[in-house]
Design a protein around this motif. Structure first.
Motif, PDB file in Angstrom:
ATOM      1  N   TYR A 263       0.839  -1.206   0.000  1.00 24.22           N
ATOM      2  CA  TYR A 263       0.000   0.000   0.000  1.00 24.22           C
ATOM      3  C   TYR A 263       0.873   1.254   0.000  1.00 24.22           C
ATOM      4  O   TYR A 263       0.634   2.191  -0.767  1.00 24.22           O
ATOM      5  CB  TYR A 263      -0.920  -0.020   1.217  1.00 24.22           C
ATOM      6  CG  TYR A 263      -1.769   1.209   1.358  1.00 24.22           C
ATOM      7  CD1 TYR A 263      -2.897   1.387   0.563  1.00 24.22           C
ATOM      8  CD2 TYR A 263      -1.444   2.197   2.269  1.00 24.22           C
ATOM      9  CE1 TYR A 263      -3.673   2.522   0.674  1.00 24.22           C
ATOM     10  CE2 TYR A 263      -2.216   3.340   2.396  1.00 24.22           C
ATOM     11  CZ  TYR A 263      -3.332   3.499   1.602  1.00 24.22           C
ATOM     12  OH  TYR A 263      -4.086   4.627   1.715  1.00 24.22           O
ATOM     13  N   GLN A 264       1.897   1.226   0.873  1.00 24.66           N
ATOM     14  CA  GLN A 264       2.787   2.384   0.984  1.00 24.66           C
ATOM     15  C   GLN A 264       3.519   2.613  -0.342  1.00 24.66           C
ATOM     16  O   GLN A 264       3.639   3.751  -0.809  1.00 24.66           O
ATOM     17  CB  GLN A 264       3.790   2.138   2.116  1.00 24.66           C
ATOM     18  CG  GLN A 264       4.770   3.268   2.354  1.00 24.66           C
ATOM     19  CD  GLN A 264       4.083   4.508   2.915  1.00 24.66           C
ATOM     20  OE1 GLN A 264       2.982   4.423   3.430  1.00 24.66           O
ATOM     21  NE2 GLN A 264       4.728   5.651   2.784  1.00 24.66           N
ATOM     22  N   TYR A 265       3.981   1.516  -0.959  1.00 24.04           N
ATOM     23  CA  TYR A 265       4.704   1.612  -2.234  1.00 24.04           C
ATOM     24  C   TYR A 265       3.795   2.211  -3.306  1.00 24.04           C
ATOM     25  O   TYR A 265       4.199   3.095  -4.066  1.00 24.04           O
ATOM     26  CB  TYR A 265       5.173   0.216  -2.642  1.00 24.04           C
ATOM     27  CG  TYR A 265       5.841   0.155  -3.991  1.00 24.04           C
ATOM     28  CD1 TYR A 265       7.104   0.698  -4.193  1.00 24.04           C
ATOM     29  CD2 TYR A 265       5.188  -0.445  -5.065  1.00 24.04           C
ATOM     30  CE1 TYR A 265       7.706   0.650  -5.436  1.00 24.04           C
ATOM     31  CE2 TYR A 265       5.785  -0.502  -6.308  1.00 24.04           C
ATOM     32  CZ  TYR A 265       7.045   0.040  -6.489  1.00 24.04           C
ATOM     33  OH  TYR A 265       7.631  -0.008  -7.732  1.00 24.04           O
TER      34      TYR A 265
ATOM     35  N   GLN B   7       1.195   4.089  -2.793  1.00 24.33           N
ATOM     36  CA  GLN B   7       0.942   5.494  -2.454  1.00 24.33           C
ATOM     37  C   GLN B   7       2.080   6.378  -2.960  1.00 24.33           C
ATOM     38  O   GLN B   7       1.845   7.436  -3.545  1.00 24.33           O
ATOM     39  CB  GLN B   7       0.807   5.667  -0.933  1.00 24.33           C
ATOM     40  CG  GLN B   7      -0.542   5.280  -0.386  1.00 24.33           C
ATOM     41  CD  GLN B   7      -1.621   6.256  -0.836  1.00 24.33           C
ATOM     42  OE1 GLN B   7      -2.417   5.929  -1.705  1.00 24.33           O
ATOM     43  NE2 GLN B   7      -1.649   7.443  -0.280  1.00 24.33           N
TER      44      GLN B   7
END
Lengths: 186, 96
Positions: free
Chosen positions: B59-61, B63
């Motif tokens: 998810y962070q990647y 984002q």
């Protein structure tokens, strides 16, 4: 079996008729000579991600989001040099050769004292389906290629100048002129 | 009885009762430790934690990628807009 063969042939013919996506080539060596360079390539997946990200970005974000909604690809290569003669006009030939193929048409051209500005468009069913800019100045070179449906009036509003609109083939002439809205510069 | 005799009596060799070997072997076949509920729960928790950390990473990647794509789109379109406007302006000035 014969039907399948016909279907394959028709599909192949249709694909062959579609103008290939404009590829900006021949400029790779310029980045090392430039004091500033921008090299951006956004494919459909990245444009989709960008749209999702820009959805919550206020009016500027929504302006850009609405612009990229119909796009398939954006490629921008821009170089600023400290000295002149860091690139040759021949470096642009591979790009110009693609822009001379059927489907593309030069809609605007300006040449003066080593400066060239050219705008090309690909029109499909009366709508802009592709858009390219070549802007060559003694110390600056920018090539932009945009694939997909783009509204040039809206695109123009993102820039810093308000100037008369380019007549787009197939579009009515009574469109509103640019309001000259100034966008934030990066 | 002195201490030495007590120890000798306590430590004297004795034959195991009948069936001792079978009982020892039977005890070694008891359910492995890792199959006990506490170990299974620990494994499940570890796997769940790894999945959560993995999903959070993905998810962070995504984002970060989306943010970069958004920023690039803004820069690209502004460069395109500026060059479009400059080209139009040049033609407009030439015509006037």
């Amino acid at each position: 079996m014969r039907r399948i063969l016909w279907a394959v042939l028709i599909a192949a013919g249709t694909i062959a008729q579609l103008p290939a996506q404009l590829r900006i080539t021949g400029l790779d060596g310029l980045a090392s000579k430039a004091k500033e360079s921008v090299d951006i390539t956004l494919d459909p997946a990245m444009l989709q991600m960008a749209g999702a990200f820009l959805a919550g970005g206020g009016k500027d974000g929504s302006d850009v989001k609405s612009l990229i909604a119909g796009l398939k690809a954006i490629t921008v290569k821009s170089y600023k040099f400290t000295e002149t003669s860091q690139y040759r006009m021949e470096d642009l030939e591979p790009i110009r050769a693609q822009l001379r193929t059927p489907g593309w048409s030069k809609v605007l051209s300006s040449q003066s004292k080593g400066e060239i500005s050219e705008i090309y468009m690909r029109i499909d069913q009366g709508k802009v389906a592709g858009f390219a800019i070549i802007a060559a100045e003694p110390k600056e070179l920018t090539v932009v290629a945009i694939e997909g449906a783009i509204n040039l009036q809206d695109l123009s509003k993102l820039g810093g100048l308000g100037v008369p609109a380019i007549p787009v083939p197939g579009q009515s002439k009574d469109q509103p002129k640019d309001s000259g809205k100034k966008g934030k510069q990066q | 009885m002195n201490l030495e005799d007590e120890l000798r009596a306590a430590l004297r060799r004795e034959d195991p009762s009948s069936g001792f070997a079978q009982r020892v072997v039977a005890r070694t076949k008891v359910t492995p430790r890792s199959n006990r509920p506490i170990f299974r729960m620990a494994w499940a928790a570890a796997i769940a934690a790894m999945v959560i950390v993995g999903l959070a990473g993905v998810y962070q990647y995504r984002q970060v990628q989306a943010e970069r794509a958004g920023r690039d789109a803004v820069i690209a379109l502004r460069i395109a807009a500026d060059k479009l406007n400059i080209a139009r302006d040049k033609v407009s000035r030439r015509e006037n």
